[in-house]
Scaffold this motif. Structure first.
Motif, PDB file in Angstrom:
ATOM      1  N   LYS B 302       0.812  -1.205   0.000  1.00 22.84           N
ATOM      2  CA  LYS B 302       0.000   0.000   0.000  1.00 22.84           C
ATOM      3  C   LYS B 302       0.838   1.245   0.000  1.00 22.84           C
ATOM      4  O   LYS B 302       0.555   2.217  -0.694  1.00 22.84           O
ATOM      5  CB  LYS B 302      -0.885  -0.003   1.249  1.00 22.84           C
ATOM      6  N   ALA B 303       1.904   1.243   0.799  1.00 24.78           N
ATOM      7  CA  ALA B 303       2.653   2.485   0.987  1.00 24.78           C
ATOM      8  C   ALA B 303       3.288   2.941  -0.321  1.00 24.78           C
ATOM      9  O   ALA B 303       3.205   4.112  -0.701  1.00 24.78           O
ATOM     10  CB  ALA B 303       3.719   2.301   2.059  1.00 24.78           C
ATOM     11  N   VAL B 304       3.884   1.992  -1.027  1.00 25.60           N
ATOM     12  CA  VAL B 304       4.558   2.394  -2.259  1.00 25.60           C
ATOM     13  C   VAL B 304       3.543   2.838  -3.296  1.00 25.60           C
ATOM     14  O   VAL B 304       3.760   3.795  -4.045  1.00 25.60           O
ATOM     15  CB  VAL B 304       5.409   1.221  -2.791  1.00 25.60           C
ATOM     16  N   LEU B 306       0.671   4.188  -2.694  1.00 23.17           N
ATOM     17  CA  LEU B 306       0.212   5.526  -2.345  1.00 23.17           C
ATOM     18  C   LEU B 306       1.254   6.558  -2.733  1.00 23.17           C
ATOM     19  O   LEU B 306       0.918   7.664  -3.166  1.00 23.17           O
ATOM     20  CB  LEU B 306      -0.085   5.605  -0.846  1.00 23.17           C
TER      21      LEU B 306
END
Lengths: 188, 441
Positions: B302-304, B306
């Motif tokens: 998710k972080a990447v 986003l």
């Protein structure tokens, strides 16, 4: 199904209407004023092409006509007479407090976040909490990018992002085509 | 400025390639019917109309911007590849149908039930993995609205147990081109409950969140299998994050598929169920975002993702700024030509060809009538003079009157107004004459 050009046509139509409405009496506007006019009318046009369905569009328009805004008169001129501004009536009260978007927010490096969590408490250094923090920080940044984003929770944030990206792309495509066409014509 | 130009041309190239890779996917505005596929076709066609006439002229100029645009224009139309994929999908599903060796399609009732009441349980209990796969088939079979369907369902399905219903309804999407396909799929899914569990179990376990690769159909099938198994697993595990505690269970007990699956060992209270549904929704949307944002396919987590999304939104906003600055520097001298270009863009879909300015004769070889062009110019001049601007003759205007200044927008609107006032006219030339006569009087 709508025709393929529907979004772009809507945008173009409203953009030109907006430009017409804020046609100023003085003939020599500075280049920055012109840019401001163009951009503002384009943004408002894209937002109003959504007809108040999405939160970001309402927030964008609400922000444009907010009291403290410097270009409020311009935005009001673009939007036209008050009878046409139906979408803005649905704006929630909280959206009126929305301020200008933060253009370039620095994305925190993953290393710094991890270091911070490890310093804070050893228990918080579990991978799940780190990931939560990372994702949360990025969500925060995304919220700051999208107009009216502070009032969206997880699911709606992503939906709004989707819609916003599509509209931005349409806007960029139309503007780029116009710019290139004008450039081509200029060269002839 | 040059850097931004280069950046934009780069991004154009990226977007061209991604468009070529993912021609059949349609993200929707979540309550509109706009689709990126349409956008793709739209931009290509708009680009065509703008640049094809100038093809020979523009290619000499060796402008990276122009070449990027022309490459965008010349990229293959999305619909061709989409129809090719449809054919392959139908073949594949035909093969599957042969496997199950029976072709009775009793899914009409189920489809109807899915349409009418999505909350009701389907009358048959199929393997949800295969149902999801069928949904993915119909999703990726081109010209579909997965987002709209899933979002429509999210309104119905809030917090309830019908995730499997959602996938089944998605498989029975109302797209005409795919309705036959989805019916076949549902029939196939009906007949292969046992074989499916075997297939599913043998799928190698990957990460919890794997992105579907839309490259080829075979890759799609494999990816979808993986994706379904992973989606299943993620549904069970309840989280999509790259955390260590996500050990996928080897065999899912074939529970009642109407309810949301409870993870083994986890409490099945309403809170965690609702939370899991919410997370599932979020991950669905993230998948659509992945397809929308270029370069996000290889990214997991998710972080990447986003990160990429944030970068993309920022870049789009910067492009808008840059383009508006560029447009504000437009030389007002060639406003008349721009108006015709704009009117051409406006009336594209109605098949009305614009009448170009007579001075653009060499550059626009497609249908134009010089007399009409002249009439158009006169019309423009007359309307603008009517609006109170001191506009010299048409010739003088084209030669570049510096006093015209920033009123180019007004000319734009004048022609557009004329066009809009007559936008229902079948024949453009027929409509311009009365308007012109009126104005001259």
């Amino acid at each position: 199904m709508r025709s393929p050009f529907s979004l772009k046509q809507e945008f173009l139509k409203k953009w030109i209407l907006g430009l017409q409405r804020c046609r100023s009496s003085k003939k020599n506007m500075s280049i920055f004023e012109r840019k401001k006019v163009i951009k503002l009318s384009a943004d408002v046009a894209v937002a109003s092409a959504r007809k108040g369905i999405t939160c970001w569009s309402r927030a964008l328009i609400a922000d444009a006509v907010k009291e403290g805004n410097a270009d409020k008169h311009l935005a009001e001129k673009i939007l036209g007479p008050a009878s046409e501004r139906q979408p803005t009536e649905k704006v929630p009260v909280g959206a009126m407090a929305y301020n200008k978007r933060i253009r370039s927010k620095k994305i925190p490096k993953r290393g710094s976040v991890i270091r911070r969590t490890i310093k804070c408490a050893p228990q918080a250094a579990r991978p799940s909490s780190i990931v939560k923090r990372l994702v949360g920080k990025r969500r925060q940044i995304l919220r700051s990018l999208i107009p009216g984003g502070e009032f969206m929770n997880g699911v709606s944030l992503i939906e709004e992002t989707l819609d916003y990206i599509i509209s931005l792309r349409a806007q960029v495509d139309v503007m780029r085509s116009l710019a290139s066409a004008s450039k081509l014509v200029n060269l002839n | 400025m040059e850097k931004d130009k280069a950046f934009m041309s780069e991004e154009l190239k990226n977007r061209t390639t991604t468009r070529q890779q993912q021609p059949a996917w349609n993200p929707c505005g979540f309550m509109t019917e706009m689709s990126a596929n349409e956008l793709n076709c739209g931009t290509e066609q708009v680009g065509n109309y703008f640049f094809n006439p100038n093809w020979d002229n523009s290619m000499d100029q060796s402008d990276p911007f122009e070449s990027a645009l022309s490459s965008m224009v010349s990229s293959p139309a999305a619909s061709n590849v989409g129809s090719g994929e449809n054919v392959m999908m139908r073949e594949l599903i035909g093969r599957l149908g042969n496997i199950c060796n029976s072709k009775d399609i009793i899914t009409n009732s189920t489809n109807v039930s899915c349409y009418s009441t999505p909350l009701n349980s389907p009358p048959f209990s199929t393997d949800p993995g295969f149902a999801e796969r069928a949904a993915r088939f119909s999703c990726f079979g081109g010209l579909n609205d997965p987002l709209r369907d899933s979002l429509k369902l999210s309104g119905h399905v809030n917090g309830s147990q019908t995730i499997n219903n959602s996938t089944l309804s998605r498989s029975s999407s109302p797209e005409n081109a795919e309705s036959g396909v989805s019916k076949e799929e549902s029939s196939v899914s009906e007949q292969l409950p046992g074989g499916n569990t075997k297939k599913r179990k043998s799928i190698p376990r990957g990460k919890a969140k794997e992105t579907p690769s839309p490259a080829t159909v075979d890759a799609k099938v494999a990816a979808e299998n993986n994706d379904e198994s992973n989606a299943k697993r993620s549904k069970q595990n309840g989280t999509v994050k790259a955390s260590n505690k996500e050990d996928s269970k080897p065999a899912e007990p074939p529970k009642d598929y109407i309810h949301v699956r409870a993870r083994r060992g986890q409490a099945t209270d309403s809170h965690s169920l609702a939370e899991r549904v919410r997370r599932e929704k979020i991950s669905e949307r993230m998948k659509f975002l992945q397809d929308l944002v270029p370069g996000c396919n290889k990214v997991t987590g998710k972080a990447v993702m986003l990160d990429e999304i944030i970068n993309y939104v920022q870049s789009l906003q910067r492009q808008v700024e840059f383009l508006s600055m560029k447009l504000s520097t437009v030389n007002p001298r060639m406003d008349v030509n721009m108006e015709t270009l704009l009117s051409k863009d406006m009336f594209q879909s109605r098949g009305l060809l614009p009448h170009t300015v007579y001075s653009m004769e060499p550059t626009f070889p497609f249908g134009y009538q010089p007399q009409q062009g002249l009439a158009l110019n006169n019309g423009i001049a007359n309307t603008t003079s009517q609006q109170g601007f001191q506009l010299p003759q048409v010739n003088g205007f084209i030669d570049g009157n510096p006093q015209v200044g920033s009123i180019w927008e007004d000319d734009l609107q004048s022609i557009v107004q004329m066009g809009f006032g007559q936008n229902q006219a079948q024949c453009y030339q027929g409509s311009i004459a009365p308007g012109q006569v009126k104005i001259e009087l």
